[in-house]
Enzyme design. Structure first.
Site, PDB file in Angstrom:
ATOM      1  N   LYS A   1       2.591  -2.813   6.009  1.00  0.00           N
ATOM      2  CA  LYS A   1       2.762  -2.692   4.563  1.00  0.00           C
ATOM      3  C   LYS A   1       4.187  -2.272   4.197  1.00  0.00           C
ATOM      4  CE  LYS A   1      -1.280  -4.002   3.132  1.00  0.00           C
ATOM      5  NZ  LYS A   1      -1.400  -5.219   2.321  1.00  0.00           N
TER       6      LYS A   1
ATOM      7  N   SER B   1       0.847  -1.192   0.000  1.00  0.00           N
ATOM      8  CA  SER B   1       0.000   0.000   0.000  1.00  0.00           C
ATOM      9  C   SER B   1       0.882   1.242   0.000  1.00  0.00           C
ATOM     10  CB  SER B   1      -0.886   0.011   1.251  1.00  0.00           C
ATOM     11  OG  SER B   1      -1.531   1.265   1.421  1.00  0.00           O
TER      12      SER B   1
ATOM     13  N   TYR C   1      -1.232  -0.708  10.487  1.00  0.00           N
ATOM     14  CA  TYR C   1      -1.434  -1.232   9.137  1.00  0.00           C
ATOM     15  C   TYR C   1      -0.337  -0.717   8.208  1.00  0.00           C
ATOM     16  CZ  TYR C   1      -3.663  -1.688   4.510  1.00  0.00           C
ATOM     17  OH  TYR C   1      -3.940  -1.968   3.182  1.00  0.00           O
TER      18      TYR C   1
END
Length: 258
Positions: free
Chosen positions: A166, A149, A162
């Site tokens: 990534k 991401s 998160y």
């Protein structure tokens, strides 16, 4: 969808995790449109069945659906075993599964949420790659693609943990690509920006959120799932055969230096 070269992935077998919706399903559609035999998977059997039916109704007959929770060792084994049983080989792995059970800064993340994020987003990606590698070696070539991401490069304010998970995929891509480069197995990563999917809907579903998101994007538009699926098809094809260890950022021009 734009016209595709339907022969670019002919006779290739592609396994895509978390591929019954959003970016994952778009990848399955694109790889199938370019001639690949595709294996779709997700945690929920009803979603797998729906995705398989949709692909078949689109005219793709070489499709397999397998229920798979990527953190479950037995599910991962079944995913690969069922693929070999039906298609005889695996050429492409797209590791797309991800979770984000918490919202807030890194310091707001509980240990339980942190463990879940890293278990699915990082550890499962590593284990899938580790477990598929012997199968790719049998073909003397192959392609592993991790879906990361843009948040891994520039953390979004409410996606702290998160975002870190990534970022870890960039390191996994670099390390694994070096291990496999001499064996003609490429390992690459795709880092989407803000794409219109249910997973990222909180970033654009209200007018305020949408305007905030667009203000960050020089192209002044949100990404579509097809903007990502075409990159994956390129990396998985012979057109991308001399690329390994790289991350392609598709974010509409948002700054992408780590």
């Amino acid at each position: 969808m734009a016209q595709q070269n339907v022969s670019r992935l002919a006779n290739k077998v592609a396994v895509i995790t978390a591929s019954t919706d959003g970016i994952g399903f778009a990848i399955a559609q694109r790889l199938a449109a370019e001639g690949a035999k595709v294996v779709v998977s997700s945690r929920k059997p009803q979603n797998v069945e729906k995705a398989v039916n949709q692909l078949k109704s689109d005219g793709h007959s070489d499709v397999l659906g397998v229920k798979c929770h990527v953190s479950d060792a037995n599910d991962r084994k079944k995913l690969f075993d069922e693929t070999i049983k039906k298609f005889g080989k695996i050429d492409i792995l797209v590791s797309n599964a991800a979770v984000n059970p918490t919202v807030g800064s890194v310091l707001d993340c509980s240990e339980e949420a942190w463990d879940k994020i890293f278990d699915v987003n990082v550890k499962a990606s590593f284990l899938l790659a580790k477990e598929v590698t012997p199968l790719l070696r049998k073909q003397s070539s192959g392609s592993i693609i991790f879906m990361s991401s843009y948040a891994g490069l520039n953390p979004f304010p409410l996606l702290g943990a998160y975002s870190v998970s990534k970022t870890a995929l960039f390191g996994l891509t670099k390390a694994l690509s070096q291990d496999l480069a001499s064996e003609n197995i490429t390992v690459n990563c795709v880092a989407p920006g803000i794409i219109k999917t249910k997973f990222s809907s909180a970033m654009y579903e209200t007018e305020v959120a949408r305007e905030t998101a667009l203000s960050m994007i020089p192209m002044r538009k949100l990404g579509e799932v097809e903007d990502i699926s075409g990159i994956v098809a390129f990396l998985a094809s012979n057109d991308g055969a001399y690329i390994t260890g790289e991350t392609i950022v598709a974010s509409g021009g948002m700054p992408s230096r780590l």
